[in-house]
Design a protein around this motif. Structure first.
Motif, PDB file in Angstrom:
ATOM      1  N   HIS A 159      21.888  33.283  36.094  1.00  0.00           N
ATOM      2  CA  HIS A 159      23.039  33.286  36.998  1.00  0.00           C
ATOM      3  C   HIS A 159      22.561  33.200  38.447  1.00  0.00           C
ATOM      4  O   HIS A 159      23.367  33.211  39.369  1.00  0.00           O
ATOM      5  N   SER A 177      31.724  34.080  14.539  1.00  0.00           N
ATOM      6  CA  SER A 177      32.773  34.883  13.881  1.00  0.00           C
ATOM      7  C   SER A 177      34.107  34.129  13.863  1.00  0.00           C
ATOM      8  O   SER A 177      35.097  34.613  14.413  1.00  0.00           O
ATOM      9  N   ASN A 210      30.256  33.605  32.594  1.00  0.00           N
ATOM     10  CA  ASN A 210      30.173  34.484  31.421  1.00  0.00           C
ATOM     11  C   ASN A 210      31.045  33.912  30.312  1.00  0.00           C
ATOM     12  O   ASN A 210      32.173  33.481  30.559  1.00  0.00           O
TER      13      ASN A 210
HETATM   14  N1  ATP Z   1      28.976  37.853  18.070  1.00  0.00           N
HETATM   15  C1  ATP Z   1      30.038  37.167  18.491  1.00  0.00           C
HETATM   16  N2  ATP Z   1      31.154  37.048  17.737  1.00  0.00           N
HETATM   17  C2  ATP Z   1      32.209  36.334  18.155  1.00  0.00           C
HETATM   18  N3  ATP Z   1      32.268  35.686  19.309  1.00  0.00           N
HETATM   19  C3  ATP Z   1      31.206  35.784  20.097  1.00  0.00           C
HETATM   20  C4  ATP Z   1      30.031  36.516  19.748  1.00  0.00           C
HETATM   21  N4  ATP Z   1      29.144  36.425  20.745  1.00  0.00           N
HETATM   22  C5  ATP Z   1      29.726  35.667  21.679  1.00  0.00           C
HETATM   23  N5  ATP Z   1      30.956  35.280  21.297  1.00  0.00           N
HETATM   24  C6  ATP Z   1      31.881  34.418  22.048  1.00  0.00           C
HETATM   25  O1  ATP Z   1      31.246  33.180  22.246  1.00  0.00           O
HETATM   26  C7  ATP Z   1      31.550  32.649  23.531  1.00  0.00           C
HETATM   27  C8  ATP Z   1      30.271  32.254  24.206  1.00  0.00           C
HETATM   28  O2  ATP Z   1      29.471  33.403  24.350  1.00  0.00           O
HETATM   29  P1  ATP Z   1      27.994  33.341  24.895  1.00  0.00           P
HETATM   30  O3  ATP Z   1      27.358  34.651  24.592  1.00  0.00           O
HETATM   31  O4  ATP Z   1      27.343  32.115  24.404  1.00  0.00           O
HETATM   32  O5  ATP Z   1      28.272  33.205  26.468  1.00  0.00           O
HETATM   33  P2  ATP Z   1      27.269  33.162  27.692  1.00  0.00           P
HETATM   34  O6  ATP Z   1      27.523  31.882  28.415  1.00  0.00           O
HETATM   35  O7  ATP Z   1      25.888  33.444  27.246  1.00  0.00           O
HETATM   36  O8  ATP Z   1      27.832  34.359  28.608  1.00  0.00           O
HETATM   37  P3  ATP Z   1      27.078  35.456  29.516  1.00  0.00           P
HETATM   38  O9  ATP Z   1      26.832  34.810  30.854  1.00  0.00           O
HETATM   39  O10 ATP Z   1      28.094  36.546  29.629  1.00  0.00           O
HETATM   40  O11 ATP Z   1      25.845  35.895  28.804  1.00  0.00           O
HETATM   41  C9  ATP Z   1      32.373  33.720  24.249  1.00  0.00           C
HETATM   42  O12 ATP Z   1      33.702  33.326  24.204  1.00  0.00           O
HETATM   43  C10 ATP Z   1      32.161  34.964  23.435  1.00  0.00           C
HETATM   44  O13 ATP Z   1      33.324  35.741  23.421  1.00  0.00           O
END
Ligand code: ATP
Ligand code: MG
Length: 269
Positions: A208, A18, A42
């Motif tokens: 995690h 996005s 996260n």
């Molecule tokens: N659908 C989305 N639209 C916009 N930004 C997103 C979306 N999904 C995730 N993000 C952003 O992308 C970044 C990475 O997110 P991601 O889901 O890959 O993290 P993660 O390492 O899997 O975290 P978690 O341990 O919480 O699952 C974050 O900054 C999040 O805010």
């Protein structure tokens, strides 16, 4: 001679979600004989990476950058997904909750989220038998006719694992597969992963829980704010120093029966 194939290769890849830049200039190579754990706080980009491998997220077009899977830049996603198994909470949530257990598993043949009409007619008896056999192996035969809405989180996750295995993929992507599972189910899940590894599958595991990074895993990648901050052999990566750096908290590690357990070194005054 090197018989392994390059599974995933990202070169200077930018990934957006996005309009938000999550990875900038990502460089990463994964061979198809490696089992990998991805660790990070996260929001660090773990799920984004898995979704990129599964072609749910596409890289931005940029001069000099490329992303190849099995050496190819373009893929029919359905063909690609037939070579990969995936387990994630997103996937569970995308199912209609009236779909029954065996249908979840059967949907793995077509990388779909249900088996309706045409797909149902195309399924062969041996495919249905195989689905039931896998459910038996994962101890979920009793869930064959149960709708998802009546299943616990752990039961849903096992159905998804069966779905990920039914078409016998070489690579299995697991995004926090044990979150929400009780201790006994977690250990069973880990035993299942060990069996999968023995059967020649390779696992890319987001977790995690450091104690879950056991013998099945050879390589650990640590992410922080969309950057790879550590990548290498498991034993060399899982150190107090690396974990302290990646999670911004003073992490200590204890080894008990080959399991690494993290603890917080400093206590608040
Ligand atoms: N659908 C989305 N639209 C916009 N930004 C997103 C979306 N999904 C995730 N993000 C952003 O992308 C970044 C990475 O997110 P991601 O889901 O890959 O993290 P993660 O390492 O899997 O975290 P978690 O341990 O919480 O699952 C974050 O900054 C999040 O805010
Ligand atoms: Mg995630």
């Amino acid at each position: 001679m090197n018989a392994t194939k390059m599974f995933f290769e990202a070169h200077k890849v930018d990934l957006f979600r996005s309009n938000k830049l999550i990875f900038e200039n990502l460089n990463l190579k994964i061979h198809d004989n490696e089992s990998i754990a991805i660790l990070g706080p996260n929001g660090s980009g773990k799920t984004t990476l898995i979704k990129t491998i599964n072609r749910e997220i596409y890289p931005a077009t940029k001069e000099g950058s490329y992303l190849k899977i099995y050496g190819k830049r373009t893929w029919n996603v359905w063909q690609l997904r037939s070579m990969i198994g995936i387990v994630s909470d997103d996937l569970i949530l995308s199912y209609n909750q009236d779909v029954i257990g065996v249908e979840v598993v059967l949907s793995g043949y077509h990388a779909s989220i249900g088996v309706h009409g045409q797909i149902q007619r195309r399924l062969k008896t041996d495919q249905i038998d195989k689905a039931k056999e896998i459910m038996q192996k994962l101890d979920i035969s009793s869930l064959e006719n149960q709708p998802l809405k009546k299943l616990s989180m752990g039961q849903k996750k096992r159905c998804l694992l069966a779905r990920a295995l039914v078409h016998n993929p070489k690579i299995i992507l697991l995004d926090e597969p044990t979150t929400g599972l009780d201790l006994s189910s977690t250990y069973k899940y880990m035993d299942i992963l060990a069996d999968l590894k023995k059967d020649g599958h390779n696992i890319i595991l987001i977790t995690h829980n450091i104690h879950e990074i056991n013998n099945v895993i050879e390589r650990v990648i640590m992410l922080k704010k969309g950057k790879i901050v550590a990548d290498g052999k498991k034993d060399e990566m899982l150190t107090e120093k690396n974990l302290t750096n990646v999670f911004d908290v003073d992490v200590g590690l204890k080894k008990i029966n080959e399991n690494l357990l993290p603890y917080k070194k400093t206590t608040r005054q």
